[in-house]
Design a protein around this motif. Structure first.
Motif, PDB file in Angstrom:
ATOM      1  N   ALA A 297       0.729  -1.192   0.126  1.00 34.76           N
ATOM      2  CA  ALA A 297       0.131  -0.010   0.089  1.00 34.76           C
ATOM      3  C   ALA A 297       0.699   1.283   0.024  1.00 34.76           C
ATOM      4  O   ALA A 297       1.824   1.221   0.676  1.00 34.76           O
ATOM      5  N   ILE A 298       0.370   2.174  -0.733  1.00 33.12           N
ATOM      6  CA  ILE A 298       1.092   3.446  -0.538  1.00 33.12           C
ATOM      7  C   ILE A 298       0.168   4.641  -0.072  1.00 33.12           C
ATOM      8  O   ILE A 298      -0.942   4.634  -0.217  1.00 33.12           O
ATOM      9  N   VAL A 299       0.815   5.541   1.095  1.00 32.60           N
ATOM     10  CA  VAL A 299      -0.001   6.140   1.814  1.00 32.60           C
ATOM     11  C   VAL A 299       0.232   7.594   1.494  1.00 32.60           C
ATOM     12  O   VAL A 299       1.605   7.743   1.944  1.00 32.60           O
ATOM     13  N   PHE A 300      -0.441   8.527   1.529  1.00 35.33           N
ATOM     14  CA  PHE A 300      -0.457   9.963   1.349  1.00 35.33           C
ATOM     15  C   PHE A 300      -1.181  10.583   2.713  1.00 35.33           C
ATOM     16  O   PHE A 300      -2.023  10.044   3.089  1.00 35.33           O
ATOM     17  N   SER A 301      -0.683  11.708   3.055  1.00 37.55           N
ATOM     18  CA  SER A 301      -1.298  12.499   3.906  1.00 37.55           C
ATOM     19  C   SER A 301      -1.897  13.879   3.246  1.00 37.55           C
ATOM     20  O   SER A 301      -2.389  14.923   3.866  1.00 37.55           O
ATOM     21  N   HIS A 302      -1.671  13.735   2.029  1.00 37.23           N
ATOM     22  CA  HIS A 302      -2.087  14.981   1.356  1.00 37.23           C
ATOM     23  C   HIS A 302      -2.067  14.486  -0.430  1.00 37.23           C
ATOM     24  O   HIS A 302      -1.064  13.758  -0.723  1.00 37.23           O
ATOM     25  N   GLY A 303      -3.127  14.871  -0.809  1.00 38.17           N
ATOM     26  CA  GLY A 303      -3.328  14.103  -2.210  1.00 38.17           C
ATOM     27  C   GLY A 303      -2.776  14.670  -3.470  1.00 38.17           C
ATOM     28  O   GLY A 303      -2.774  14.290  -4.510  1.00 38.17           O
ATOM     29  N   PHE A 304      -2.044  15.782  -3.295  1.00 39.07           N
ATOM     30  CA  PHE A 304      -1.345  16.391  -4.328  1.00 39.07           C
ATOM     31  C   PHE A 304      -0.725  15.690  -5.419  1.00 39.07           C
ATOM     32  O   PHE A 304      -1.024  15.939  -6.687  1.00 39.07           O
ATOM     33  N   ASN A 305       0.215  14.853  -5.112  1.00 37.72           N
ATOM     34  CA  ASN A 305       0.833  14.168  -6.150  1.00 37.72           C
ATOM     35  C   ASN A 305       0.131  13.238  -6.927  1.00 37.72           C
ATOM     36  O   ASN A 305       0.359  12.981  -8.252  1.00 37.72           O
ATOM     37  N   ILE A 306      -0.910  12.609  -6.278  1.00 35.23           N
ATOM     38  CA  ILE A 306      -1.683  11.716  -7.027  1.00 35.23           C
ATOM     39  C   ILE A 306      -2.798  12.446  -7.865  1.00 35.23           C
ATOM     40  O   ILE A 306      -2.854  12.165  -9.145  1.00 35.23           O
ATOM     41  N   HIS A 307      -3.542  13.419  -7.222  1.00 37.08           N
ATOM     42  CA  HIS A 307      -4.471  14.207  -7.819  1.00 37.08           C
ATOM     43  C   HIS A 307      -3.940  14.983  -9.107  1.00 37.08           C
ATOM     44  O   HIS A 307      -4.592  15.192  -9.980  1.00 37.08           O
ATOM     45  N   TYR A 308      -2.764  15.304  -8.971  1.00 37.28           N
ATOM     46  CA  TYR A 308      -2.103  16.206 -10.259  1.00 37.28           C
ATOM     47  C   TYR A 308      -1.247  15.374 -11.137  1.00 37.28           C
ATOM     48  O   TYR A 308      -0.369  15.991 -11.625  1.00 37.28           O
ATOM     49  N   ASN A 309      -1.173  14.215 -10.903  1.00 38.13           N
ATOM     50  CA  ASN A 309      -0.740  13.242 -11.921  1.00 38.13           C
ATOM     51  C   ASN A 309       0.802  13.287 -11.758  1.00 38.13           C
ATOM     52  O   ASN A 309       1.552  12.921 -12.789  1.00 38.13           O
ATOM     53  N   GLN A 310       1.484  13.456 -10.651  1.00 37.87           N
ATOM     54  CA  GLN A 310       2.915  13.599 -10.395  1.00 37.87           C
ATOM     55  C   GLN A 310       3.502  12.061 -10.010  1.00 37.87           C
ATOM     56  O   GLN A 310       4.691  11.858 -10.252  1.00 37.87           O
ATOM     57  N   ILE A 311       2.612  11.527  -9.303  1.00 35.05           N
ATOM     58  CA  ILE A 311       2.897  10.014  -9.094  1.00 35.05           C
ATOM     59  C   ILE A 311       1.829   9.147  -9.700  1.00 35.05           C
ATOM     60  O   ILE A 311       0.657   9.408  -9.426  1.00 35.05           O
ATOM     61  N   ILE A 312       2.316   8.326 -10.625  1.00 33.59           N
ATOM     62  CA  ILE A 312       1.402   7.414 -11.057  1.00 33.59           C
ATOM     63  C   ILE A 312       1.538   5.851 -10.688  1.00 33.59           C
ATOM     64  O   ILE A 312       2.334   5.376 -10.916  1.00 33.59           O
TER      65      ILE A 312
END
Ligand code: NDP
Ligand code: X2X
Ligand code: MG
Ligand code: MG
Length: 335
Positions: free
Chosen positions: A103-118
């Protein structure tokens, strides 16, 4: 009302046989890693070689490894690095070592939402986002309370993402205060809006401008500091505890009448327009692109603005005054 999740809704046992790697030991990293550890979860901290925080994390009783080694040892990889470096670290030091079912976990959605991490399709991707600065995530946990938080599921490859996210939020202490479920998009856009317009940007500008006006009008900087900055916390504490109602109840009728009539002249329809503009730039990705590019060229604008901020007269007089109020000083360095 949205459904709130509390301690009894989350089962820490789902994390019992898992290893959680927390990458980064900064504001959120040090807080969440220690809280998870104190909740009985097997935690490894991942840092780059030579990190000044390596020793601190070990002193705090945690196992520390380099980022690739920490990722290899983990089932759950929580990325608590600055948003602008996450995609680079992901590509070099995380992605090559991911395993199916992680599982990959974030505390802010920035990189997923803006396509920086796929992320690949065979891993869970979820969010546990404390709605609080990291140092208070730790402080409140130690005091036995916690801060509210959000969970969101972006990808549920294993079918367990929801249970894992709730357990993770419990380990961090957020289910003590209340957790609700959102989406990566909603968290990212509202979080950016809040910090730009209100919590950080709006408040800092309000403080500085009201201070500047008083000083320009000939009042002492010390007076202006107490009036526009120091007392703000005392007022905000009342709002935090009992809403605006409690604040209006506690202040004088004079303050209530003056505040209600003059406030909307200061934060006015022009401010509303600026808020909508900020929201639009968040929603259409322009802010994200600007911030990502700023990071790629080593933050020239941020560096210069940080210097200007440090040199602002309110910071200079504040430093002197706070030195005379020692009870204010120690808290951020304690954890
Ligand atoms: N700050 C907050 O309170 C909040 C943050 N968030 C989110 O949490 C996440 C983390 O933010 P925050 O805690 O502020 O981050 P910080 O800026 O405090 O993170 C610093 C940590 O990241 C490490 N780091 C920085 N660059 C690298 C790199 N290239 N390789 C390896 N490690 C690196 C630093 O290592 P070193 O020790 O070597 O310098 C340090 O341990 C972000 O997604 C943010 O949006 C969410 C809610 C609130
Ligand atoms: C503390 C928090 O939640 C912020 C303001 O969104 C952040 O630090 O990014
Ligand atoms: Mg936030
Ligand atoms: Mg934020």
């Amino acid at each position: 009302m949205v459904k709130m999740y509390y301690n009894e809704d989350a089962d820490l046992d789902v994390l019992k046989d898992k290893t959680v790697t927390v990458l980064g030991y900064g504001s959120q990293g040090h807080a969440q890693a220690q809280n998870l550890h104190d909740s009985g979860i097997n935690v490894i901290v991942g840092l780059r070689k030579g990190s000044a925080r390596w020793k601190q994390a070990e002193k705090d009783g945690l196992t520390v490894k380099t980022v690739p080694e920490a990722v290899k040892s983990a089932d759950i990889i929580q990325i608590l690095l600055p948003d602008e470096v996450q995609s680079r670290v992901y590509e070099n030091d995380i992605m090559p070592y991911l395993e199916s079912g992680n599982a990959i976990v974030f505390s802010h959605g920035f990189n997923i939402h803006y396509n920086q991490i796929i992320p690949p399709e065979d891993v869970d991707v979820y969010m546990v986002a404390p709605k609080s600065p990291g140092h208070l995530v730790r402080r409140t946990f130690k005091e036995g309370t916690g801060v509210p938080g959000l969970i969101a599921i972006y990808q549920d490859a294993t079918g367990d993402a929801h249970k894992l996210a709730l357990a993770h939020a419990k380990g961090v202490g957020c289910t003590r205060a209340g957790v609700f479920e959102t989406t990566f998009r909603e968290e990212t856009e509202t979080d950016l809006f809040g910090e730009q317009v209100d919590l950080c940007g709006g408040v800092a500008s309000l403080i500085k401008m009201s201070f500047e006006v008083l000083v320009e009008a000939g009042y002492k900087p010390e007076m202006a500091y107490f009036e526009t900055l120091h007392e703000l916390k005392l007022i905000v504490d009342l709002i935090h505890e009992g809403g605006l109602e409690k604040m209006w109840y506690s202040v004088s009728n004079t303050a209530e009448y003056g505040g209600l009539t003059v406030g909307p002249k200061v934060i006015n329809e022009l401010s509303r327009e600026a808020m909508y503009e900020a929201l639009e730039r968040i929603q259409n990705g322009e802010f994200a692109r600007e911030f990502v590019l700023e990071g790629k060229v080593n933050n020239p604008v941020l560096t210069s603005m940080e210097r200007q901020e440090r040199e602002h007269p309110i910071e200079l007089v504040g430093k002197d005054l706070r030195a005379k109020m020692p009870w204010l000083n120690s808290e951020l360095n304690e954890d």
